[in-house]
Design an enzyme around this catalytic site. Structure first.
Site, PDB file in Angstrom:
ATOM      1  N   HIS A 179       0.899  -1.332   0.420  1.00  0.00           N
ATOM      2  CA  HIS A 179      -0.189  -0.332   0.404  1.00  0.00           C
ATOM      3  C   HIS A 179       0.916   1.396  -0.239  1.00  0.00           C
ATOM      4  O   HIS A 179       0.304   2.048   0.077  1.00  0.00           O
ATOM      5  CB  HIS A 179      -0.913  -0.078   0.909  1.00  0.00           C
ATOM      6  N   ASP A 238       3.970  -1.137  -4.347  1.00  0.00           N
ATOM      7  CA  ASP A 238       3.266  -1.845  -4.689  1.00  0.00           C
ATOM      8  C   ASP A 238       3.665  -1.807  -6.634  1.00  0.00           C
ATOM      9  O   ASP A 238       3.375  -3.133  -7.185  1.00  0.00           O
ATOM     10  CB  ASP A 238       1.696  -1.361  -5.115  1.00  0.00           C
TER      11      ASP A 238
END
Ligand code: SF4
Length: 568
Positions: free
Chosen positions: A143, A148
């Site tokens: 996150h 990511d």
């Protein structure tokens, strides 16, 4: 294969591109599968940063103070991405935020969250973190946009290799099924098909059609023929097997006689012999499974009477099937037939699956699940739902229409067609021949609710993890209403011009007399009108539920909320 792509990820203040703001952008440019450049930028949002976003991302409000506004960042990311295809995990989420700002509207989108469910049908979950862990990809800070994006790039590189190993027939079927559905995973399968053509890779022929889809039933297992007057169990025989120097101690290294286990087995033997109910609370370490399995197995063998063992958790079922029952078999001189039986909804119905393949999917949930099943069945022929993961309510809904939970299911009708290879048919047959059948509480309760049409006849029942029975009863007899599913089902129904009803009307043309066709059209119009009304009432119902939850529940956010209403 596409040579240059950009993996992209955003962090935002919420899920709604209209109301929420971007707070971080991360991107990774790849050329021929190698990372050649990276981009990372925090962004000052137009709206306050909610606490739960800080909890998820670790980004604190003070980190965003003094960061550039989105208008200043957009030219940089547009320049970085240029016209490369964009890969993301749930890419539409990120691209919709950027499109709202007028950026990257025309780029090809590729979604690892669409590819992974097809190419990794057995992954336990399809979150980026879970897929990264299962494929050995480093994800330093989940996150956070750049980490990511890096994980997405790595996952994508691995996923792109998988279609190259699929048989040509499978690739062709996937590409043909995807036609007209604007599926963001389709370019990958098309590229693999083109690469296979170019490379002239030798094809692997594996049939996933018809009665060869699943291995046939092993014939010859005898049915149980119960004795009219059951013979009593000899506790001394059981005690010896559980005792010091007994059959179990000889077979299992480290097995020790446990007085409480022997005492429990004695109580169970007496309950079988006297036909009594018995309730036992056994603490950890008693060895309760063997204490009831051994008497149950002997009772069933001696009297040809089936015993059902019901548990609450899959873990216990696995322990019984994979450890306790094989251990116990070693202590028995006669063979014991035991099996696990699941609810119909757990088995793939080959007839319905073949029908979907013939008619082709009509939406992306159907398409994704069809492709997942085709890929899965190349390697696994159990037809058992527990061996694949279903992504979200959409896939679960499609599975429910492909499972053996079919009102038209008839073992007799399919016996010749499937030549005994239907997974549900085989599971059912094996349960009919078994001494011990392991089930879960939900299936046991489904049997009770359907006047015993679910389980084969049984004479005795053992409830393990019985402390969960009350909860299982509430669950089994609960009524569920899912707004998205209801709307999906009503939309699928359609009208005289669309959906299932439209298809029905079209299919009947020329097959029935004009008057019947006219009557059918009237009926379809009535149904479509009722469906529209139902949509309207459902909208009001769910809106009332939301208002009620707002009035009495905790403050609402974009995530799932649970509210339990109990009597005062
Ligand atoms: S027996 Fe039932 S589950 Fe099996 S193929 Fe026929 S309809 Fe499907």
């Amino acid at each position: 294969m596409l040579v240059e792509m950009v993996a992209l990820d955003l962090e935002t203040t919420g899920l709604d591109p209209q109301r929420d703001s971007i707070i971080e952008i991360g991107a990774v440019r790849m050329r021929d599968g190698q990372v050649v450049d990276e981009y990372s930028q925090l962004v000052s949002p137009d709206v306050p940063l909610p606490r739960e976003i800080t909890d998820i991302t670790g980004i604190r409000p003070e980190q965003l103070v003094g960061q550039p506004a989105i208008e200043d960042v957009l030219p940089q990311i547009v320049h970085f991405v240029a016209d490369a295809p964009v890969i993301g995990h749930n890419v539409n989420f990120d691209m919709d935020f950027l499109a709202r700002q007028g950026a990257l509207r025309g780029n090809l989108r590729l979604d690892t969250a669409e590819l992974a469910p097809v190419l990794m049908p057995a992954a336990s979950r399809y979150s980026l973190g879970n897929l990264a862990a299962e494929t050995g990809i480093a994800l330093k800070e989940a996150h956070r946009a750049l980490d990511d994006a890096r994980a997405t790039a790595g996952l994508n590189s691995q996923l792109w290799l998988k279609p190259l190993d699929l048989p040509l027939a499978t690739l062709n079927e996937i590409v043909s099924a995807a036609s007209g559905l604007a599926w963001s995973a389709e370019p990958v399968f098309r590229a693999a098909l083109e690469a296979r053509d170019l490379l002239s890779t030798p094809d692997v022929i594996r049939s996933t059609h018809g009665s060869t889809l699943f291995p046939p039933l092993q014939e010859g297992m005898p049915l149980l023929a119960p004795e009219d007057a059951p013979l009593p169990l000899d506790f001394e025989e059981i005690r010896q097997k559980l005792g010091e120097g007994g059959a179990l101690a000889r077979q299992l290294p480290g097995f020790r006689e446990r007085p409480q286990q022997v005492q429990m087995a004695q109580e169970v033997v007496q309950a079988f012999n006297q036909g009594e109910h018995l309730m036992i609370e056994a603490g950890t370490g008693v060895g309760k499974s063997l204490a009831y399995l051994l008497p149950a197995a002997r009772w069933s063998q001696v009297n040809s009477r089936r015993v059902i063992i019901s548990t609450n958790t899959i873990n216990l079922q696995e322990q019984l099937l994979n450890k306790d029952l094989p251990d116990m078999q070693m202590a028995l001189s006669e063979p014991l037939r035991s099996t696990l039986l699941k609810g119909r909804g757990n088995y793939l119905c080959p007839r319905r699956f073949a029908a979907l393949r013939r008619r082709k999917p009509v939406n992306q949930d159907e398409l994704r699940l069809l492709c997942k099943l085709i890929v899965w069945l190349l390697e696994n022929r159990s037809g058992d739902r527990s061996e694949i993961s279903l992504r979200g309510p959409g896939e679960r809904h499609v599975w429910s229409r492909l499972s053996a939970e079919d009102p038209l299911c008839s073992l007799e009708r399919c016996r010749s067609e499937m030549k005994g290879s239907c997974p549900f048919f085989k599971a059912r047959k094996s349960a009919e021949c078994a001494h011990l059948v392991v089930v879960n509480h939900a299936l046991l309760l489904a049997d009770a609710a359907s006047e015993h049409r679910v389980l084969p006849n049984y004479s005795s029942l053992i409830l393990d993890e019985a402390q969960h029975l009350e909860e299982a009863v509430s669950e089994a007899f609960a009524f569920r209403l899912d707004e998205r599913l209801l709307r999906l089902q009503l939309a699928e129904l359609g009208s005289a011009n669309s959906g299932v009803l439209g298809e029905l009307l079209r299919a009947s043309q020329g097959l029935v007399a004009a008057a019947v066709q006219e009557r059918l059209k009237e009926m379809i119009d009535t149904i479509a009108e009722a469906a529209t009304l139902l949509q309207h009432h459902a909208g009001r119902l769910f809106s009332s539920c939301r208002s009620f939850a707002d009035d009495v529940g905790p403050p609402r956010n974009n995530y799932t909320m649970r509210l339990r209403i109990v009597p005062q």
